[in-house]
Enzyme design. Structure first.
Site, PDB file in Angstrom:
ATOM      1  N   SER A 236      27.582  23.254  54.103  1.00 15.75           N
ATOM      2  CA  SER A 236      26.844  24.514  54.244  1.00 15.75           C
ATOM      3  C   SER A 236      25.698  24.523  55.248  1.00 15.75           C
ATOM      4  O   SER A 236      25.137  25.593  55.508  1.00 15.75           O
ATOM      5  CB  SER A 236      26.303  24.958  52.890  1.00 15.75           C
ATOM      6  OG  SER A 236      27.316  25.619  52.185  1.00 15.75           O
TER       7      SER A 236
ATOM      8  N   LYS B 133      15.998  28.918  53.234  1.00 16.04           N
ATOM      9  CA  LYS B 133      17.127  29.441  52.448  1.00 16.04           C
ATOM     10  C   LYS B 133      16.633  29.908  51.088  1.00 16.04           C
ATOM     11  O   LYS B 133      15.806  29.249  50.453  1.00 16.04           O
ATOM     12  CB  LYS B 133      18.176  28.339  52.308  1.00 16.04           C
ATOM     13  CG  LYS B 133      19.515  28.767  51.736  1.00 16.04           C
ATOM     14  CD  LYS B 133      20.494  27.596  51.736  1.00 16.04           C
ATOM     15  CE  LYS B 133      21.884  27.992  51.261  1.00 16.04           C
ATOM     16  NZ  LYS B 133      22.837  26.846  51.291  1.00 16.04           N
TER      17      LYS B 133
ATOM     18  N   SER C 159      27.284  28.058  53.423  1.00 15.78           N
ATOM     19  CA  SER C 159      26.550  29.085  52.732  1.00 15.78           C
ATOM     20  C   SER C 159      25.176  29.377  53.335  1.00 15.78           C
ATOM     21  O   SER C 159      24.576  30.397  52.998  1.00 15.78           O
ATOM     22  CB  SER C 159      26.361  28.693  51.263  1.00 15.78           C
ATOM     23  OG  SER C 159      25.581  27.509  51.167  1.00 15.78           O
TER      24      SER C 159
END
Ligand code: GLN
Length: 497
Positions: free
Chosen positions: A183, A84, A159
């Site tokens: 997330s 990420k 997310s």
């Protein structure tokens, strides 16, 4: 091995194939690098070229991208990893999905990434995300939304949507994400893969661009439960650079349970009724029936304060974010607005131009909640609610071993469907936020399809119960036999198993 065969392997299978000499780390890396570079879902914000992308001043802790000559000997054998965007990676863009960090090249690497690299998982690419991890659809990224490989007109969740979609689409064997209120788990559910949020403190947050520090945790997004265990094993542990990190008691075991005899699964009425889509509930009930067949004792349990979790979270998380994001001022990191008349004007313009709408909304909310005169009424009160939620779990775990819920109230929704209504977006995390506030581990595994789209089952356990949690998830995974996988372009149609 053919390209399609390589792509169809889980991370653990790929590592085994390398050990057996059937596959080289370079072949594996190249196969995924080609797929990641041709990504049409906007999963990646940066993809490694080859080994030469390494940071110019690589430190001892940082192992450069690329398969490397000695990776075959390490436990993870050179199986590439997507990370990420918000994890700092030395010399590699780390922008947390934000314009304000555009072009930021950190001088160091996050501990979780460095540990995985040292264990033999080289960096394949950085994945797209909601700006500063604020969101449930990855539509808040400054670099454009990510699309769900099951249906490109739908969101992958967020997310960590880039990480989840990349794993589901076979663009990476596995990926690293973060979870503040859901997330990792919610995008895993919406993309039909496995996502685990560890116990708060189990994994170092050092080098993660902070959203809400008392909630943020790094964790794996993988094709199956075994891969989640394998990745987590090489992430956990105390880190002198993160004072909230904890020594993990023992090693994360690779799961092997076939049955759930005597395992008590608690179904909280508060999180399994109103607001959950009928198709999701049907899938959830079917998974519970399978759990009973495996010998589990499924019973109701009460989490009376859980319905207040979202309200508390949306005071606490923005409050922490407003403080954490104060550092982005155009002086030390990333972008700086041009044409300012003085310093204050430069700050204002940089933050105005650099932050997206959702981030600005949260900074305002958080600043308000922390302002003198309101602090006690909002922040103090939310903290007290948080304590009550943690106490509910503590009490429940006196009666049951694990708590099970649907991970997300709906399947993947259409792009744009919830962007105009923040509260409907926030409701995505109704079932995942309580565990975040309590700091306990929780995993999402795919448990079936509704409307042809994946449904996630969440299993949560007490602090440091990850090995047992993974075992229970593994037994259910085998019994549920979820074999759905989105169509994979260019891979000759691999499957998830
Ligand atoms: N969707 C939640 C939010 O927007 C959770 C995000 C996260 O876990 N990082 O805050």
């Amino acid at each position: 091995m053919s390209g399609a065969d390589i792509i169809s392997l889980t991370a653990a299978q790929a590592a085994a194939a390398i050990s057996a000499g059937e596959l080289s780390p370079g072949e594996l890396f190249d196969a995924y690098r080609a797929r990641a570079a041709a990504d049409e879902l906007n999963c990646f914000t940066w993809v490694a070229d080859d080994g030469s992308d390494a940071a110019p001043s690589a430190t001892e802790d940082w192992v450069p991208p690329g398969p490397g000559p000695s990776r075959g000997a390490s436990p993870l054998k050179g199986v590439p990893l997507a990370v990420k965007d918000l994890f700092c990676t030395e010399g590699v863009p780390s922008q947390s999905g934000s314009r304000i960090l555009e072009g930021y090249l950190p001088p160091y690497t996050a501990t979780a990434v460095a540990r995985l690299a040292q264990a033999g998982a080289p960096l394949l690419g950085k994945t797209n995300q909601d700006e500063f991890a604020m969101g449930s659809s990855t539509e808040n990224s400054a670099f454009g939304p990510v699309r769900n490989p099951w249906d490109p007109e739908r969101v992958p969740g967020g997310s960590s949507g880039g990480s989840a979609a990349a794993v589901a689409a076979g663009l990476t064997p596995w990926a690293l994400g973060t979870d503040t209120g859901g997330s990792i788990r919610q995008p895993a559910a919406l993309c039909g893969i496995v996502g685990l949020k560890p116990t708060y403190g189990a994994v170092s947050r050092y080098g993660m661009i902070a959203f809400a520090s008392s909630l943020d945790q790094a964790g794996p997004l993988t094709r199956d439960v075994t891969d989640a265990a394998l990745m987590l094993r090489h992430m956990v542990g105390q880190d002198p650079c993160d004072a909230t990190s904890l020594a993990y008691p023992g090693e994360i075991a690779l799961p092997s349970a076939e049955r759930l005899d005597g395992v008590r699964l608690g179904v909280p009425v508060e999180l399994t009724g109103e607001g959950i889509a009928a198709g999701v509930l049907a899938s959830f009930q079917a998974a519970l029936a399978r759990a009973r067949e495996l010998g589990a004792d499924v019973r109701e349990v009460a989490l009376p304060h859980a319905p207040h979790a979202l309200s508390a979270y949306y005071v606490l998380a923005p409050a922490e974010a407003s403080s954490n994001l104060a550092r982005f001022d155009g002086v030390r990191y990333g972008a700086r607005a041009a044409g300012a008349s003085d310093l204050a004007d430069m700050y204002t313009r940089t933050r105005h131009d650099g932050f997206g709408a959702e981030v600005r909304r949260r900074i305002m909310l958080g600043t308000y909640a922390l302002s003198s005169g309101y602090y006690d009424a909002y922040y103090g009160r939310a903290q007290r609610v948080r304590t009550l939620i943690a106490a509910d779990f503590h009490e429940a775990f006196g009666e049951v071993d694990f708590i099970v819920t649907p991970t997300a109230p709906t399947v993947a929704f259409h792009l744009g469907e919830k962007t105009q209504d923040p509260w409907s977006m926030y409701l995505n995390d109704y079932c995942t936020v309580p565990m975040s506030l309590a700091g306990i581990p929780a995993i999402s595994i795919p448990c079936g399809l509704s409307e042809g789209l994946p449904v996630g089952l969440q299993i949560a356990g007490p602090v440091f119960s990850e090995s047992a949690l993974l075992d229970a998830a593994f037994a259910l995974e085998q019994a549920l036999g979820f074999d759905g996988s989105p169509p994979r372009s260019g891979a000759g149609g691999g499957t998830n198993d």
